[in-house]
Enzyme design. Structure first.
Site, PDB file in Angstrom:
ATOM      1  N   CYS A 127     -38.295   9.440 -42.548  1.00 42.35           N
ATOM      2  CA  CYS A 127     -38.990   9.032 -41.329  1.00 42.35           C
ATOM      3  C   CYS A 127     -39.771  10.214 -40.774  1.00 42.35           C
ATOM      4  O   CYS A 127     -39.267  11.344 -40.745  1.00 42.35           O
ATOM      5  CB  CYS A 127     -37.957   8.550 -40.307  1.00 42.35           C
ATOM      6  SG  CYS A 127     -38.665   8.051 -38.726  1.00 42.35           S
ATOM      7  N   LEU A 128     -40.977   9.948 -40.294  1.00 40.54           N
ATOM      8  CA  LEU A 128     -41.794  11.004 -39.696  1.00 40.54           C
ATOM      9  C   LEU A 128     -41.153  11.571 -38.433  1.00 40.54           C
ATOM     10  O   LEU A 128     -41.386  12.721 -38.083  1.00 40.54           O
ATOM     11  CB  LEU A 128     -43.196  10.474 -39.390  1.00 40.54           C
ATOM     12  CG  LEU A 128     -44.006   9.998 -40.604  1.00 40.54           C
ATOM     13  CD1 LEU A 128     -45.318   9.362 -40.155  1.00 40.54           C
ATOM     14  CD2 LEU A 128     -44.248  11.125 -41.576  1.00 40.54           C
ATOM     15  N   HIS A 142     -37.827  -0.867 -41.073  1.00 39.08           N
ATOM     16  CA  HIS A 142     -37.776   0.493 -40.534  1.00 39.08           C
ATOM     17  C   HIS A 142     -38.602   0.607 -39.251  1.00 39.08           C
ATOM     18  O   HIS A 142     -38.132   1.127 -38.236  1.00 39.08           O
ATOM     19  CB  HIS A 142     -38.286   1.478 -41.604  1.00 39.08           C
ATOM     20  CG  HIS A 142     -38.282   2.898 -41.186  1.00 39.08           C
ATOM     21  ND1 HIS A 142     -37.369   3.804 -41.664  1.00 39.08           N
ATOM     22  CD2 HIS A 142     -39.073   3.587 -40.331  1.00 39.08           C
ATOM     23  CE1 HIS A 142     -37.605   4.996 -41.125  1.00 39.08           C
ATOM     24  NE2 HIS A 142     -38.646   4.886 -40.313  1.00 39.08           N
ATOM     25  N   GLU A 143     -39.828   0.109 -39.297  1.00 37.17           N
ATOM     26  CA  GLU A 143     -40.723   0.237 -38.133  1.00 37.17           C
ATOM     27  C   GLU A 143     -40.276  -0.664 -36.986  1.00 37.17           C
ATOM     28  O   GLU A 143     -40.353  -0.270 -35.816  1.00 37.17           O
ATOM     29  CB  GLU A 143     -42.175  -0.049 -38.530  1.00 37.17           C
ATOM     30  CG  GLU A 143     -42.750   0.905 -39.568  1.00 37.17           C
ATOM     31  CD  GLU A 143     -42.588   2.381 -39.242  1.00 37.17           C
ATOM     32  OE1 GLU A 143     -42.591   2.765 -38.053  1.00 37.17           O
ATOM     33  OE2 GLU A 143     -42.445   3.176 -40.194  1.00 37.17           O
ATOM     34  N   HIS A 159     -37.650   0.957 -35.014  1.00 35.54           N
ATOM     35  CA  HIS A 159     -38.198   1.890 -34.013  1.00 35.54           C
ATOM     36  C   HIS A 159     -38.507   1.165 -32.701  1.00 35.54           C
ATOM     37  O   HIS A 159     -38.234   1.678 -31.623  1.00 35.54           O
ATOM     38  CB  HIS A 159     -39.488   2.554 -34.511  1.00 35.54           C
ATOM     39  CG  HIS A 159     -39.267   3.737 -35.382  1.00 35.54           C
ATOM     40  ND1 HIS A 159     -38.627   4.883 -34.959  1.00 35.54           N
ATOM     41  CD2 HIS A 159     -39.623   3.964 -36.665  1.00 35.54           C
ATOM     42  CE1 HIS A 159     -38.594   5.757 -35.952  1.00 35.54           C
ATOM     43  NE2 HIS A 159     -39.190   5.221 -36.997  1.00 35.54           N
ATOM     44  N   GLY A 198     -45.908   3.970 -42.621  1.00 41.11           N
ATOM     45  CA  GLY A 198     -45.749   3.158 -41.424  1.00 41.11           C
ATOM     46  C   GLY A 198     -45.584   4.047 -40.209  1.00 41.11           C
ATOM     47  O   GLY A 198     -45.145   5.195 -40.327  1.00 41.11           O
ATOM     48  N   GLN A 209     -43.335   6.280 -31.824  1.00 41.38           N
ATOM     49  CA  GLN A 209     -43.320   7.547 -32.540  1.00 41.38           C
ATOM     50  C   GLN A 209     -44.440   8.485 -32.114  1.00 41.38           C
ATOM     51  O   GLN A 209     -44.421   9.664 -32.451  1.00 41.38           O
ATOM     52  CB  GLN A 209     -43.399   7.321 -34.054  1.00 41.38           C
ATOM     53  CG  GLN A 209     -42.166   6.677 -34.633  1.00 41.38           C
ATOM     54  CD  GLN A 209     -42.301   6.489 -36.120  1.00 41.38           C
ATOM     55  OE1 GLN A 209     -42.794   5.468 -36.582  1.00 41.38           O
ATOM     56  NE2 GLN A 209     -41.891   7.502 -36.869  1.00 41.38           N
TER      57      GLN A 209
END
Length: 168
Positions: free
Chosen positions: A93-94, A135-136, A139, A46, A51
């Site tokens: 997480c990225l 999670h997304e 963000h 995702g 991000q």
């Protein structure tokens, strides 16, 4: 298409609530395609627009099954209902590299938004899909998964990052 640079903690944009997408146009379509390429290259499951440094309420995700890509796009998503509780084990997480932690999440969520064509979407999700969506969407609300872990673990990670930044 091109791979975009992923913004990492402690970049201030990651703490900002995103702006809603007003127009679905060629520019947004390019962003979606670049975000997808970036997510797959990372690799991740995702990616929220914030991000990659874009302050818009947009995310892409792909829960890969049998190595077949199935890219999904959500514009202006929001969680409308949630139920239950579970621990998302070793969530990562990225934008928070080299760190994983157990995170308390809702067991099931209903998410509403629109797809890349402007068509309304309702998703009832459980398991990995529910975790990815929560999670997304976090963000898009200016929240990182480390904001959902214990203060001690969060502080240890922050100290490590600050120490690395001082070395650069």
């Amino acid at each position: 298409m091109s791979v975009l640079e992923i913004v990492t903690y402690p970049a201030p944009i990651l703490k900002q609530k995103t702006e809603p997408v007003e127009n679905i146009d060629e520019e947004l379509e390019r962003l979606i395609n670049n975000m997808a390429e970036t997510m797959y290259a990372a690799p991740g499951v995702g990616l929220a627009a914030v991000q990659v440094g874009v302050n818009r309420s947009l995310l892409v995700y792909d829960i890969v099954e049998n190595d077949k890509h199935n890219l999904q796009v959500l514009i202006n998503p929001r969680i409308v209902t949630s139920e239950g509780s579970m621990i998302s084990e070793a969530e990562g997480c990225l934008s928070v590299p080299d760190f994983r932690a157990d995170v308390k999440r809702a067991e099931a969520v209903r998410v509403e938004g629109v797809d890349r064509f402007g068509k309304p979407v309702k998703i009832d999700a459980e398991g990995l899909l529910a975790i990815v969506l929560q999670h997304e969407i976090d963000h898009l609300e200016g929240m990182l998964f480390i904001d959902r872990i214990s203060p001690l673990k969060r502080q240890l990670y922050k100290r490590r990052v600050m120490k690395q930044l001082k070395k650069q």
